[in-house]
Design a protein around this motif. Structure first.
Motif, PDB file in Angstrom:
ATOM      1  N   UNK A 254       0.845  -1.193   0.000  1.00  0.00           N
ATOM      2  CA  UNK A 254       0.000   0.000   0.000  1.00  0.00           C
ATOM      3  C   UNK A 254       0.884   1.248   0.000  1.00  0.00           C
ATOM      4  N   UNK A 255       0.308   2.343  -0.461  1.00  0.00           N
ATOM      5  CA  UNK A 255       1.001   3.633  -0.454  1.00  0.00           C
ATOM      6  C   UNK A 255       0.405   4.503   0.649  1.00  0.00           C
ATOM      7  N   UNK A 256       1.263   4.995   1.534  1.00  0.00           N
ATOM      8  CA  UNK A 256       0.847   5.995   2.524  1.00  0.00           C
ATOM      9  C   UNK A 256       1.920   7.073   2.554  1.00  0.00           C
ATOM     10  N   UNK A 257       1.537   8.315   2.315  1.00  0.00           N
ATOM     11  CA  UNK A 257       2.485   9.417   2.240  1.00  0.00           C
ATOM     12  C   UNK A 257       3.298   9.608   3.510  1.00  0.00           C
ATOM     13  N   UNK A 258       4.573   9.976   3.332  1.00  0.00           N
ATOM     14  CA  UNK A 258       5.464  10.207   4.465  1.00  0.00           C
ATOM     15  C   UNK A 258       5.059  11.455   5.235  1.00  0.00           C
ATOM     16  N   UNK A 259       4.152  12.237   4.662  1.00  0.00           N
ATOM     17  CA  UNK A 259       3.666  13.439   5.337  1.00  0.00           C
ATOM     18  C   UNK A 259       2.496  13.096   6.268  1.00  0.00           C
ATOM     19  N   UNK A 260       2.095  11.824   6.297  1.00  0.00           N
ATOM     20  CA  UNK A 260       0.937  11.389   7.086  1.00  0.00           C
ATOM     21  C   UNK A 260       1.389  10.407   8.161  1.00  0.00           C
ATOM     22  N   UNK A 261       2.143  10.902   9.137  1.00  0.00           N
ATOM     23  CA  UNK A 261       2.763   9.993  10.115  1.00  0.00           C
ATOM     24  C   UNK A 261       1.737   9.229  10.965  1.00  0.00           C
ATOM     25  N   UNK A 262       0.638   9.884  11.316  1.00  0.00           N
ATOM     26  CA  UNK A 262      -0.385   9.196  12.119  1.00  0.00           C
ATOM     27  C   UNK A 262      -0.964   7.997  11.369  1.00  0.00           C
ATOM     28  N   UNK A 263      -1.255   8.228  10.088  1.00  0.00           N
ATOM     29  CA  UNK A 263      -1.817   7.138   9.278  1.00  0.00           C
ATOM     30  C   UNK A 263      -0.773   6.026   9.119  1.00  0.00           C
ATOM     31  N   UNK A 264       0.481   6.441   8.908  1.00  0.00           N
ATOM     32  CA  UNK A 264       1.569   5.457   8.780  1.00  0.00           C
ATOM     33  C   UNK A 264       1.609   4.562  10.011  1.00  0.00           C
ATOM     34  N   UNK A 265       1.529   5.177  11.197  1.00  0.00           N
ATOM     35  CA  UNK A 265       1.574   4.384  12.443  1.00  0.00           C
ATOM     36  C   UNK A 265       0.386   3.429  12.512  1.00  0.00           C
ATOM     37  N   UNK A 266      -0.779   3.897  12.052  1.00  0.00           N
ATOM     38  CA  UNK A 266      -1.960   3.014  12.075  1.00  0.00           C
ATOM     39  C   UNK A 266      -1.808   1.812  11.150  1.00  0.00           C
ATOM     40  N   UNK A 267      -1.354   2.069   9.922  1.00  0.00           N
ATOM     41  CA  UNK A 267      -1.296   0.967   8.953  1.00  0.00           C
ATOM     42  C   UNK A 267      -0.095   0.056   9.176  1.00  0.00           C
ATOM     43  N   UNK A 268       0.884   0.539   9.965  1.00  0.00           N
ATOM     44  CA  UNK A 268       2.102  -0.252  10.211  1.00  0.00           C
ATOM     45  C   UNK A 268       1.769  -1.567  10.901  1.00  0.00           C
ATOM     46  N   UNK A 269       0.609  -1.621  11.570  1.00  0.00           N
ATOM     47  CA  UNK A 269       0.213  -2.865  12.260  1.00  0.00           C
ATOM     48  C   UNK A 269      -0.292  -3.910  11.258  1.00  0.00           C
ATOM     49  N   UNK A 270      -0.527  -3.475  10.031  1.00  0.00           N
ATOM     50  CA  UNK A 270      -1.045  -4.393   9.010  1.00  0.00           C
ATOM     51  C   UNK A 270       0.053  -5.299   8.465  1.00  0.00           C
ATOM     52  N   UNK A 271      -0.376  -6.297   7.726  1.00  0.00           N
ATOM     53  CA  UNK A 271       0.578  -7.237   7.130  1.00  0.00           C
ATOM     54  C   UNK A 271       1.134  -6.738   5.805  1.00  0.00           C
ATOM     55  N   UNK A 272       0.523  -5.701   5.232  1.00  0.00           N
ATOM     56  CA  UNK A 272       0.947  -5.261   3.897  1.00  0.00           C
ATOM     57  C   UNK A 272       2.141  -4.313   3.953  1.00  0.00           C
ATOM     58  N   UNK A 273       3.148  -4.547   3.111  1.00  0.00           N
ATOM     59  CA  UNK A 273       4.283  -3.615   3.045  1.00  0.00           C
ATOM     60  C   UNK A 273       3.792  -2.210   2.681  1.00  0.00           C
ATOM     61  N   UNK A 274       4.388  -1.203   3.338  1.00  0.00           N
ATOM     62  CA  UNK A 274       3.964   0.181   3.143  1.00  0.00           C
ATOM     63  C   UNK A 274       5.017   0.970   2.343  1.00  0.00           C
ATOM     64  N   UNK A 275       4.563   1.582   1.259  1.00  0.00           N
ATOM     65  CA  UNK A 275       5.424   2.415   0.404  1.00  0.00           C
ATOM     66  C   UNK A 275       5.116   3.874   0.711  1.00  0.00           C
ATOM     67  N   UNK A 276       6.150   4.656   1.052  1.00  0.00           N
ATOM     68  CA  UNK A 276       5.928   6.048   1.449  1.00  0.00           C
ATOM     69  C   UNK A 276       6.567   7.048   0.492  1.00  0.00           C
ATOM     70  N   UNK A 277       5.728   7.775  -0.254  1.00  0.00           N
ATOM     71  CA  UNK A 277       6.251   8.863  -1.078  1.00  0.00           C
ATOM     72  C   UNK A 277       6.194  10.176  -0.288  1.00  0.00           C
TER      73      UNK A 277
END
Lengths: 248, 248
Positions: free
Chosen positions: B176-199
């Motif tokens: 999944x893509x989650x922007x590096x400018x969205x740290x709160x969302x990043x922390x939320x999705x980090x618990x998921x199993x899907x690798x996170x791509x941050x632009x």
């Protein structure tokens, strides 16, 4: 492209008037076709008198080079038609602007974008396009079954498409897309000032006359013309049916 | 491309491990550059040891031909890197499938798509991509300021991005893509199993170390490397900073 040209919205209205046709041909050629540029040219020559514009999607934009696309756009223009790039742009401002640069250099007259990117992003895109003499058509409700899971989402007590319509109007877009399979939405947006482009005729189940009667200004038709044994015959038939329908 | 290959998700994880770098280079070359293929090749050669993948957007996909893109992808692969097509696909099923066909023929390993198209459309896209040996990375929250007017919309009492995350997981997406400018969302999705791509690192204000600490698995970095006087130096510096940050 130059900003001294007549705006896209007027150019395509004039083309539709001259050709007595609101048909935008979607050049959605199957990947199995060999020699795509030749097939595209043959199709444009066959139906050029029965349409007002050509729309290209990834079917051609991905496999063809910029110079091959430019040649197709020159042919489109030689028939007095407009050309629309349907990449459903939904990116950051920088990327959208770069895309507009490349597309207008290839001779496209307009680009389709998704207002999902936000008001500011859409407004910036429209400004950039207008500077280059091109138009922007904004998605408001697509034609596929899953469209309700995007454009149909309820946000703040109303369909997201209403918000998208407001964004399109606010940004100064040159038209909106509403699927021919969404007659209720078509009737709603028909009261707006923005020209309505309706895809989903034929292969996806939409009906040309119904769409026009419900408020569509332009009909986007692809596979039912492009994959026909006699594309000109099919295009002419649809054109005649619409003309009769409008006269009723 | 063949369905007997190792899945994209594992291929890119292995590349990141081998290069000791989670950096996905966004080859977002300005339209003003002359000879884009040569500049792209030069940039890949310069930074190939400090990245795990290359991402191409309309900056290259629009102006270059399929064979020029294929040559770039061959170079990318010769450095042991993966290649991602970032066209933020958001179309009807037929068009998405045609796009996957063309992109995999050009040697792309994955495509980025917008779950806005709906569950069924996304699932069909993932199936089609997997058959071709390619992966799908789904947008969950982009990096631009207007992102909140799309991914941040409140739908059914929660952010639309939560729904998109569910669609991505349900469809079997590869990241999944989650922007590096969205740290709160990043922390939320980090618990998921899907690798996170941050632009959104650099030019858009995101910070590489913060993004990694907040849960990003891969960092998408473009202009700050590509437009640097010494791209290799900048890429190596970011790589070292991330490695140090991870060791802390």
């Amino acid at each position: 492209m130059s900003n001294s040209r007549e705006p896209f919205r007027e150019r395509i209205a004039r083309a539709a008037d001259a050709k007595k046709s609101p048909i935008v041909l979607a050049l959605d050629l199957p990947t199995s076709k060999r020699n795509l540029p030749a097939f595209a040219a043959k199709t444009i020559r066959a139906v050029g008198q029965h349409i007002c514009a050509v729309k290209m999607n990834f079917h051609l934009i991905l496999p063809l080079s910029a110079s091959e696309i430019s040649r197709i756009n020159k042919l489109v223009h030689s028939y007095g038609l407009q050309s629309i790039a349907d990449i459903k742009l939904n990116d950051i401002e920088n990327t959208n602007e770069v895309a507009i640069d490349h597309l207008t250099r290839m001779g496209f007259d307009a680009v389709i974008a998704n207002p999902f990117i936000g008001k500011g992003g859409l407004a910036a895109l429209v400004q950039k396009a207008h500077k280059a003499g091109a138009g922007v058509i904004a998605l408001v409700y697509m034609s596929h079954p899953g469209a309700k899971e995007g454009f149909g989402l309820e946000v703040g007590g109303r369909g997201l498409y209403s918000e998208f319509l407001e964004r399109a109007t606010g940004a100064g877009a040159d038209g909106i897309v509403v699927g021919a399979t969404q007659l209720d939405i078509l009737r709603q947006v028909a009261k707006q000032q923005l020209p309505v482009y309706s895809p989903g005729i034929g292969a996806q189940g939409g009906d040309a006359e119904q769409a026009i009667r419900s408020g569509a200004d332009y009909l986007i038709i692809g596979r039912s013309i492009v994959e026909a044994a006699q594309p000109a015959k099919v295009a002419k038939e649809i054109q005649s049916r619409i003309l009769l329908s409008v006269r009723k």
